[in-house]
Design a protein around this motif. Structure first.
Motif, short mmCIF file in Angstrom:
data_model
loop_
_atom_site.label_atom_id
_atom_site.label_comp_id
_atom_site.label_asym_id
_atom_site.label_seq_id
_atom_site.Cartn_x
_atom_site.Cartn_y
_atom_site.Cartn_z
N GLY A 22 0.82 -1.20 0.00
CA GLY A 22 0.00 0.00 0.00
C GLY A 22 0.85 1.25 0.00
N ASP A 23 0.18 2.40 -0.05
CA ASP A 23 0.88 3.68 -0.25
C ASP A 23 0.95 4.57 0.98
OD1 ASP A 23 1.17 2.88 -2.84
OD2 ASP A 23 -0.54 4.02 -3.59
N THR A 24 0.32 4.18 2.07
CA THR A 24 0.44 4.99 3.28
C THR A 24 1.81 4.74 3.91
OG1 THR A 24 -0.71 3.23 4.43
CG2 THR A 24 -2.04 5.11 3.71
N ILE A 25 2.22 5.63 4.80
CA ILE A 25 3.62 5.61 5.25
C ILE A 25 4.04 4.27 5.90
CG2 ILE A 25 5.25 6.73 6.84
CD1 ILE A 25 4.66 8.29 4.27
N GLY A 26 3.17 3.73 6.74
CA GLY A 26 3.50 2.44 7.36
C GLY A 26 3.59 1.33 6.34
N ALA A 27 2.63 1.32 5.42
CA ALA A 27 2.59 0.27 4.39
C ALA A 27 3.79 0.38 3.46
CB ALA A 27 1.28 0.36 3.60
N VAL A 28 4.20 1.61 3.14
CA VAL A 28 5.39 1.78 2.28
C VAL A 28 6.65 1.32 3.05
CG1 VAL A 28 6.86 3.43 1.05
CG2 VAL A 28 4.38 3.64 0.91
N SER A 29 6.67 1.57 4.36
CA SER A 29 7.84 1.17 5.17
C SER A 29 8.07 -0.34 5.13
CB SER A 29 7.67 1.61 6.63
OG SER A 29 7.59 3.01 6.71
N VAL A 30 6.98 -1.12 5.02
CA VAL A 30 7.14 -2.58 4.97
C VAL A 30 7.02 -3.11 3.54
CG1 VAL A 30 6.49 -3.01 7.37
CG2 VAL A 30 4.70 -2.97 5.61
N GLY A 31 7.16 -2.21 2.58
CA GLY A 31 7.18 -2.65 1.18
C GLY A 31 8.60 -2.52 0.66
N SER A 32 8.80 -3.03 -0.55
CA SER A 32 10.11 -2.85 -1.17
C SER A 32 10.15 -1.44 -1.73
CB SER A 32 10.30 -3.86 -2.29
OG SER A 32 10.84 -5.03 -1.78
N VAL A 33 11.07 -0.66 -1.23
CA VAL A 33 11.11 0.75 -1.63
C VAL A 33 11.83 0.86 -2.97
CG1 VAL A 33 11.82 3.05 -0.95
CG2 VAL A 33 11.14 1.39 0.78
N ASP A 34 11.11 1.07 -4.02
CA ASP A 34 11.75 1.16 -5.33
C ASP A 34 11.77 2.61 -5.80
OD1 ASP A 34 9.24 1.77 -6.15
OD2 ASP A 34 8.93 -0.04 -7.33
N GLN A 35 12.00 2.78 -7.09
CA GLN A 35 12.14 4.14 -7.62
C GLN A 35 10.93 5.03 -7.30
OE1 GLN A 35 11.91 4.06 -11.91
NE2 GLN A 35 11.00 2.04 -11.90
N TYR A 36 9.76 4.42 -7.24
CA TYR A 36 8.57 5.24 -7.03
C TYR A 36 8.48 5.78 -5.61
CZ TYR A 36 7.33 2.89 -11.33
OH TYR A 36 7.36 2.40 -12.60
N PHE A 37 9.06 5.03 -4.66
CA PHE A 37 8.89 5.41 -3.27
C PHE A 37 10.14 5.99 -2.64
CE2 PHE A 37 5.70 1.97 -3.85
CZ PHE A 37 4.58 2.76 -3.62
N SER A 38 11.28 5.95 -3.36
CA SER A 38 12.54 6.31 -2.72
C SER A 38 12.51 7.75 -2.18
CB SER A 38 13.71 6.09 -3.66
OG SER A 38 13.49 6.84 -4.82
N VAL A 39 11.73 8.62 -2.79
CA VAL A 39 11.64 10.01 -2.32
C VAL A 39 11.17 10.06 -0.86
CG1 VAL A 39 9.30 10.33 -3.24
CG2 VAL A 39 10.73 12.32 -2.86
#
Ligand code: PMP
Length: 454
Positions: free
Chosen positions: A153-170
């Motif tokens: 998912g895209d919320t901060i906690g969900a992104v923290s436990v996802g693979s941080v790729d180019q889309y989320f690295s910011v």
């Protein structure tokens, strides 16, 4: 639709709307498709063109669009009570849906916490697990583990436990640190063997838990299929091993079934392939047949009990959303579960998914097509510039995007994940429709890929 009306709407879209996951500059050159109607497995645009909804409208649709029983269930509930608060108040669809979900999910998941989208169902699981350990004398268990190539998912906690790729690295500076473990992706094994990959990936989990389980509250996993990470399908033995390790080392297992839940993989839930029960299960997307927003986080009585105490002890789970447990959504979800049963949908899926696996083999005729894989109503393959050499296309080539555009000309809404082309079909899709979709895709590939033979 009248062409002037269409142009007015698209102009207003360009002027006022910011679409998700979209580089809006792309729309300066090419308008989004203005959809006027959705029915069965089809979408119809403002010019009357028909497209197969091959990704089930972002992986949500279950019984096809505009299913009359779902519509009637929502209309009936709308006449009764539209939306009411879900604290202090409760309602029949919310209660009955919870009861049904406890019946259909793996044993031990006895409590249902509602929210309204997949990301929040994940946030709820993370927060509940964290708070559970705080209230259970293990306050050092504050971290989470995740499987590489996961998306939650895209919320901060969900992104923290996802693979941080180019889309989320910011967002990296905003995220909390979490332990990543390797994906059980069979493509990691030189022979593409799913069991070997699962065993190797489990060894890494064991090593992590042996060293750090006293710091880890939970590990989160997408059962059977890492969807947004590239439609990675892996062995059920991985889930069985994960369940064992979690029990052995006292780590919660969070099954994120947001994408795969409700039959998409051929079983009701991904966890059913492995016969396991997680400590938390997150469900959304297909929950309401993909028609209205709703999600649930299910958990065990053991977790629930750690929050159950006098008010002044401050053990309450302080979390909730305005639209939690929306009665219209709950009514749609109840009806969808009834349709799954009445129309023997999983039996239909068993039959057509075997057909799908066989039909997509045609794509092997293209030398740029590799790692063809299927699970239930999902089929995927990766595009290679040269599969024999393992050479991928460059980001600028936007190969997947070219296929998407050609797909539109063939009446397919075939949205890729980078250079992974996939179908995520509604469960009601027939064999004849699969034949048609595969035939159209074949024509698309013949036009876009360098060489083909059949
Ligand atoms: N988990 C998984 C496995 C997903 O695939 C998604 C969405 N694609 C989410 C969570 C997030 O769901 P939502 O988009 O409803 O927030």
């Amino acid at each position: 639709m009248d062409p002037k009306e269409k142009e007015r709407l698209l102009q207003a879209d360009r002027r006022y709307v910011w679409h998700p996951f979209t580089q809006m500059k792309d729309y300066a050159e090419r308008d989004p498709i203005l959809i006027e109607k959705a029915e069965g497995v089809y979408l119809f645009d403002a010019d009357g063109n028909r497209y197969y909804d091959t990704n089930s409208s972002w992986w949500v649709n279950v019984h096809g669009h505009a299913h009359p029983r779902i519509r009637e269930a929502i209309e009936k509930q709308l006449r009764q009570a539209d939306h009411v608060m879900f604290a202090g108040l409760t309602h029949r669809p919310g209660i009955e849906l919870a009861e049904r979900l406890v019946q259909v999910t793996p044993q031990g998941l006895d409590k249902v916490f509602y929210s309204d989208n997949g990301s929040t169902s994940v946030e709820v699981a993370l927060k509940m697990s964290f708070q559970y350990w705080q209230q259970s004398g293990r306050a050092g268990k504050t971290k989470f583990a995740f499987v590489e190539n996961s998306y939650h998912g895209d919320t901060i906690g969900a992104v923290s436990v996802g693979s941080v790729d180019q889309y989320f690295s910011v967002f990296r500076p905003l995220l909390f640190a979490a332990f990543g473990v390797p994906s059980p992706d069979p493509r990691n094994d030189p022979n593409g063997d799913a069991e070997t990959s699962a065993a190797a990936a489990l060894e890494a989990v064991r090593a992590l838990f042996a060293a750090s389980a006293d710091q880890i509250a939970a590990i989160i996993v997408e059962p059977m299929l890492q969807a947004a990470g590239g439609m990675i399908m892996y062995a059920a033995s991985y889930l069985q091993g994960l369940r064992q390790l979690c029990s052995e080392y006292d780590v919660h297992l969070i099954a994120d079934e947001v994408a795969v839940g409700f039959g998409r993989t051929g079983r009701m839930f991904g966890c059913n392939h492995a016969g396991i029960s997680p400590d938390f299960m997150c469900l959304s997307k297909g929950l309401t047949a993909g028609v209205l927003p709703l999600s649930v986080t299910m958990t065990t009585a053991a977790v629930f009990d750690a929050f159950y105490d006098d008010y002044a002890k401050l053990k309450t789970f302080t979390h909730g959303h305005s639209f939690t447990g929306n009665p219209l959504s709950a009514a749609a979800a109840l009806e969808s579960l009834q349709i799954l049963e009445d129309e023997r949908v999983l039996e239909h899926v068993e039959e057509v998914s075997a057909h799908l696996s066989e039909r997509v083999l045609r794509f092997q005729a293209f030398q740029g097509v590799a790692h063809l894989r299927t699970l239930g109503m999902v089929a995927a393959f990766d595009l290679y510039k040269d599969a024999a050499l393992g050479a991928r296309y460059a980001l600028e080539d936007r190969m997947g995007f070219h296929i998407y555009l050609e797909g539109l000309n063939e009446g397919l809404f075939l949205r890729p994940l980078g250079d992974t082309i996939y179908y995520w079909l509604p469960l009601c899709t027939t064999k004849a429709q699969i034949d048609d979709i595969v035939e159209r895709t074949f024509r698309v590939l013949r036009r876009v890929l360098p060489s083909a033979g059949e």
